[in-house]
Write a protein that holds these residues in place. Structure first.
Motif, PDB file in Angstrom:
ATOM      1  N   GLU A 192       0.835  -1.198   0.000  1.00 36.96           N
ATOM      2  CA  GLU A 192       0.000   0.000   0.000  1.00 36.96           C
ATOM      3  C   GLU A 192       0.871   1.251   0.000  1.00 36.96           C
ATOM      4  O   GLU A 192       0.382   2.356   0.169  1.00 36.96           O
ATOM      5  N   SER A 214      -3.312  -3.492   4.589  1.00 33.50           N
ATOM      6  CA  SER A 214      -4.749  -3.649   4.338  1.00 33.50           C
ATOM      7  C   SER A 214      -4.924  -5.096   3.897  1.00 33.50           C
ATOM      8  O   SER A 214      -3.941  -5.749   3.553  1.00 33.50           O
ATOM      9  N   GLN A 216      -5.761  -6.183   1.215  1.00 35.07           N
ATOM     10  CA  GLN A 216      -5.940  -6.072  -0.226  1.00 35.07           C
ATOM     11  C   GLN A 216      -5.768  -7.402  -0.981  1.00 35.07           C
ATOM     12  O   GLN A 216      -6.667  -7.846  -1.685  1.00 35.07           O
ATOM     13  N   LYS A 219      -8.271 -10.156   0.019  1.00 36.75           N
ATOM     14  CA  LYS A 219      -9.652 -10.040  -0.479  1.00 36.75           C
ATOM     15  C   LYS A 219      -9.705 -10.350  -1.970  1.00 36.75           C
ATOM     16  O   LYS A 219     -10.697 -10.898  -2.451  1.00 36.75           O
ATOM     17  N   ARG A 238       0.166   0.668   9.356  1.00 35.16           N
ATOM     18  CA  ARG A 238       1.130   1.317   8.458  1.00 35.16           C
ATOM     19  C   ARG A 238       2.103   2.124   9.296  1.00 35.16           C
ATOM     20  O   ARG A 238       1.695   3.001  10.047  1.00 35.16           O
ATOM     21  N   GLN A 252     -10.619  -0.215   8.787  1.00 43.90           N
ATOM     22  CA  GLN A 252     -11.304  -0.004   7.506  1.00 43.90           C
ATOM     23  C   GLN A 252     -12.587  -0.825   7.455  1.00 43.90           C
ATOM     24  O   GLN A 252     -12.646  -1.922   8.013  1.00 43.90           O
ATOM     25  N   ASP A 254     -13.808  -2.793   4.840  1.00 43.77           N
ATOM     26  CA  ASP A 254     -13.135  -3.253   3.631  1.00 43.77           C
ATOM     27  C   ASP A 254     -14.089  -4.136   2.845  1.00 43.77           C
ATOM     28  O   ASP A 254     -14.742  -5.010   3.418  1.00 43.77           O
ATOM     29  N   MET A 467      -1.979   2.048  -5.810  1.00 41.19           N
ATOM     30  CA  MET A 467      -1.341   0.766  -5.518  1.00 41.19           C
ATOM     31  C   MET A 467      -1.237   0.009  -6.834  1.00 41.19           C
ATOM     32  O   MET A 467      -1.897   0.362  -7.818  1.00 41.19           O
ATOM     33  N   SER A 503     -11.109   4.767  -0.460  1.00 40.13           N
ATOM     34  CA  SER A 503     -10.838   4.650  -1.885  1.00 40.13           C
ATOM     35  C   SER A 503     -10.874   3.200  -2.319  1.00 40.13           C
ATOM     36  O   SER A 503     -10.835   2.283  -1.490  1.00 40.13           O
ATOM     37  N   GLY A 504     -10.960   3.034  -3.625  1.00 38.71           N
ATOM     38  CA  GLY A 504     -11.026   1.690  -4.180  1.00 38.71           C
ATOM     39  C   GLY A 504     -10.849   1.740  -5.680  1.00 38.71           C
ATOM     40  O   GLY A 504     -10.581   2.801  -6.250  1.00 38.71           O
ATOM     41  N   SER A 505     -11.005   0.588  -6.309  1.00 42.93           N
ATOM     42  CA  SER A 505     -10.804   0.512  -7.754  1.00 42.93           C
ATOM     43  C   SER A 505     -11.270  -0.850  -8.250  1.00 42.93           C
ATOM     44  O   SER A 505     -11.528  -1.751  -7.449  1.00 42.93           O
ATOM     45  N   ARG A 507      -9.755  -4.141 -10.098  1.00 35.64           N
ATOM     46  CA  ARG A 507      -8.392  -4.691 -10.022  1.00 35.64           C
ATOM     47  C   ARG A 507      -8.051  -5.384 -11.334  1.00 35.64           C
ATOM     48  O   ARG A 507      -8.939  -5.778 -12.098  1.00 35.64           O
ATOM     49  N   GLY A 548     -13.251  -3.253  -5.575  1.00 30.51           N
ATOM     50  CA  GLY A 548     -13.705  -3.048  -4.201  1.00 30.51           C
ATOM     51  C   GLY A 548     -13.345  -1.690  -3.680  1.00 30.51           C
ATOM     52  O   GLY A 548     -13.071  -0.759  -4.447  1.00 30.51           O
ATOM     53  N   PHE A 549     -13.299  -1.634  -2.367  1.00 30.04           N
ATOM     54  CA  PHE A 549     -13.188  -0.335  -1.716  1.00 30.04           C
ATOM     55  C   PHE A 549     -12.839  -0.544  -0.261  1.00 30.04           C
ATOM     56  O   PHE A 549     -13.072  -1.617   0.296  1.00 30.04           O
ATOM     57  N   ALA A 550     -12.281   0.489   0.367  1.00 25.47           N
ATOM     58  CA  ALA A 550     -12.119   0.475   1.825  1.00 25.47           C
ATOM     59  C   ALA A 550     -12.438   1.859   2.371  1.00 25.47           C
ATOM     60  O   ALA A 550     -11.849   2.846   1.939  1.00 25.47           O
TER      61      ALA A 550
HETATM   62  N1  ASP Z   1      -6.750  -1.654  -0.043  1.00 20.77           N
HETATM   63  C1  ASP Z   1      -6.965  -0.287  -0.427  1.00 20.77           C
HETATM   64  C2  ASP Z   1      -6.438   0.638   0.677  1.00 20.77           C
HETATM   65  O1  ASP Z   1      -6.258   0.219   1.793  1.00 20.77           O
HETATM   66  C3  ASP Z   1      -8.410   0.039  -0.640  1.00 20.77           C
HETATM   67  C4  ASP Z   1      -9.009  -0.688  -1.794  1.00 20.77           C
HETATM   68  O2  ASP Z   1      -8.627  -0.382  -2.942  1.00 20.77           O
HETATM   69  O3  ASP Z   1      -9.870  -1.538  -1.586  1.00 20.77           O
HETATM   70  O4  ASP Z   1      -6.254   1.800   0.437  1.00 20.77           O
END
Ligand code: ASP
Length: 608
Positions: A192, A214, A216, A219, A238, A252, A254, A467, A503-505, A507, A548-550
């Motif tokens: 991250e 995370s 990430q 998941k 972190r 989060q 998540d 990321m 934030s999220g995206s 993948r 996804g997203f967190a």
């Molecule tokens: N894992 C990402 C973060 O912690 C969030 C995500 O894209 O789901 O920022």
């Protein structure tokens, strides 16, 4: 009135068969005349001419308990020893107070319990500060005495809001078909972009776990394994230098979903946010949330997390100054930088002294070289240190773009894209708020979309903007080979009142695309395999499209509780220096423990 206190230490009682029947804050007219039992902490105790009044506090609120010598002499006598924060249970009859003794500031202020039985359950040393809404002491004192800080009603309300947020998220996601699945805390480094916390392994000497930045990768693996919709209220770690709005460990909400496009995820995020606001504070947020592209957000607000309630907007001027004779702007444009302007109309209230103060702030706090400005006087004349360097067409261009008129004040930034925007974006919100140029609505959610996939790094290469697993937008896939700098990512943010909630995206679910991105990021093949081989392999095991997203739960709780610091919605937070002042962590460990782990301390703090 006198403070009570007898030097003799009172005997402690057991609870015996006495059981609390009512919460202090929960009694009212319905209980008048009834025999009830309450329990809690002595908030205050006063002796008014022989009658002892105790304000008893529990989680629900406060209730006055009265000890009269005539009602119960034994009880009254023992009540004389009560001090702040002693723990008691009291039984008696609820009565209405005389009208002239009603306390309108307490919900139970019209009632009192006339005690006939008192149990002293525990004593307490005097609290280090008053257990009130505002403790009136420095935060370090509150952190050291967290126990007492947590007893304050405002803290108890904040943690209740936080609880409501957890429950809301769990309910909403569960109803939407998400499964709550835990992922490990002892794991492998996840990228991250922050420093990892490492945990030495005793069973595998010389090897380390990393705490997850995370969940990430986990998941994503769950999506590949066919779980389709996952969520978790996940703890993340972190090891970053601390800024005011960060914690070393944070929480989060998540989530990850399969077979989705950006809009499907955004729909879930909007629903979750709306329900959180409704469940925690009873507010209905507008639907749909406005959407902004990253490019527009930066252009208009100078920030990818704009507070859109602030009515001032930035104006782009770069092209006006290509080839200009004014070197301060021209050289910036030649180097690939930008020239932008923040126009403020009817700005007579901002004095010259104020402008000088802003310029000093920009130089000292925001790293700017200076702050160019133009003021247009009532007669239309330009008062400005830079006016004489500007050509007629340049002045005309500025007026046209900024709609400047008599009374306008224009601030300019000529710098790299990021810095120019950071400077004017900050002035926009500060001055907008100072001058009251703010829309009158308490909540401004925005979805920010289409961030670039990469950004330039200091070494002249490209690094990821968020990321390395973010998928490019589909139509930009060919650019991965042709012109990676122009590739837009599927990244999205949820922003509220200028604060990023998360934030999220989508993948990369195709290993060839993921490999190409790793290549662009400069990973050598061997390193790619070593760090991400298991993920690349998993993508080839039949990975569905997923995204996804967190949400940053602490930040959401802070906004919902109306708190000004994350530390005010976290029961046991760390200080800026990463310390827990209550427990005293981090701390040294025994030589024996180090030995078992095969560790030697080469450099202790004082030598570092
Ligand atoms: N894992 C990402 C973060 O912690 C969030 C995500 O894209 O789901 O920022």
């Amino acid at each position: 009135m006198s403070d009570i206190g007898s030097p003799a230490e009172p005997q402690l009682d057991g609870l015996g068969s006495l059981r609390r029947t009512h919460a202090c804050g929960g009694v009212g007219a319905a209980q008048v005349g009834q025999e009830i039992t309450v329990a809690g902490w002595v908030h205050s105790a006063r002796d008014h001419g022989g009658v002892i009044f105790v304000d008893l506090r529990d989680r629900s609120g406060r209730l006055q308990v009265v000890f009269r010598p005539d009602a119960s002499p034994a009880c009254h006598q023992r009540a004389g020893a009560l001090r702040s924060e002693y723990v008691i249970a009291a039984r008696g009859r609820l009565a209405r107070r005389d009208p002239d003794t009603v306390n309108p500031s307490l919900p139970t202020g019209a009632f009192e319990l006339v005690a006939s039985e008192l149990r002293l359950l525990n004593r307490a040393f005097p609290p280090p500060f008053p257990i009130e809404e505002e403790p009136g002491v420095e935060e370090t004192v509150r952190l050291r005495h967290r126990l007492h800080d947590l007893r304050r009603p405002s803290f108890q309300r904040a943690l209740r809001v936080r609880h409501d947020l957890y429950q809301s998220a769990r309910r909403t996601l569960s109803e939407l078909g998400f499964l709550e699945i835990e992922t490990p805390i002892l794991t492998k480094a996840t990228p991250e972009g922050a420093r990892d916390f490492l945990v030495p392994s005793r069973l595998q000497p010389g090897e380390f776990y990393a705490l997850p930045q995370s969940p990430q990768i986990m998941k994503q693996l769950l999506m590949i394994a066919g779980y389709e919709r996952y969520f978790q209220i996940a703890r993340c770690f972190r090891d970053e230098d601390q800024r005011a709005d960060r914690q070393l460990e944070f929480t989060q909400i998540d989530l990850e979903m399969s077979f989705v496009g950006v809009d499907d995820v955004l729909e879930v995020l909007e629903e979750l946010t709306r329900r959180a606001w409704r469940d925690a504070i009873g507010v209905e947020l507008p639907r749909p949330f406005p959407r902004l592209s990253y490019a527009d957000a930066m252009a208009r607000y100078g920030s990818d997390k704009p507070d859109t309630r602030v009515l001032l907007e930035l104006v782009e001027l770069t092209d006006l100054f290509r080839g200009t004779a004014f070197r301060a702007f021209g050289a910036t444009v030649e180097r690939g930088g930008v020239v932008k302007c923040l126009p403020i109309h009817d700005a007579e209230a901002l004095t010259r002294g104020e402008i000088d103060r802003l310029e000093a702030f920009v130089k000292k706090e925001l790293g700017g070289r200076g702050l160019a400005w133009v003021r247009i006087g009532a007669d239309g004349a330009w008062q400005s240190p830079i006016a004489k360097f500007l050509s007629e067409p340049e002045r005309a261009g500025i007026v046209e773009r900024t709609r400047a008129r008599a009374g306008s004040l224009l601030f300019f930034a000529a710098d790299e894209f990021a810095k120019a925007n950071a400077i004017l974006g900050r002035l926009r919100t500060d001055l907008g708020r100072q001058l009251g140029r703010v829309e009158d609505r308490p909540w401004a959610p925005v979805l920010v979309l289409r961030f670039p996939l990469f950004e330039a790094d200091d070494a002249g290469g490209l690094t990821f903007m968020h990321m390395p697993f973010v998928a490019p937008v589909e139509e930009d896939l060919p650019l991965l080979d042709a012109d990676p700098r122009r590739v837009r990512g599927t990244h999205y943010d949820v922003v509220m009142n200028g604060i990023e909630l998360g934030s999220g995206s989508l993948r990369n679910h195709r290993s060839d695309v993921q490999r190409r991105i790793f290549e662009i990021l400069g990973y050598a093949k061997a390193e790619m395999e070593e760090r991400f081989g298991f993920l690349l392999n998993a993508l080839d095991a039949g990975a569905p499209p997923h995204g996804g997203f967190a949400f940053g739960l602490d930040r959401m709780a802070m906004l919902l509780a109306g708190a000004s610091s994350l530390r005010d919605v976290i029961a046991f937070p760390k200080t800026q220096r990463g310390q827990d002042l209550l427990m005293g962590s981090p701390s040294r460990v025994d030589a024996e423990q180090l030995d078992e782990l095969g560790l030697v301390i080469a450099r202790a703090e004082e030598e570092a």
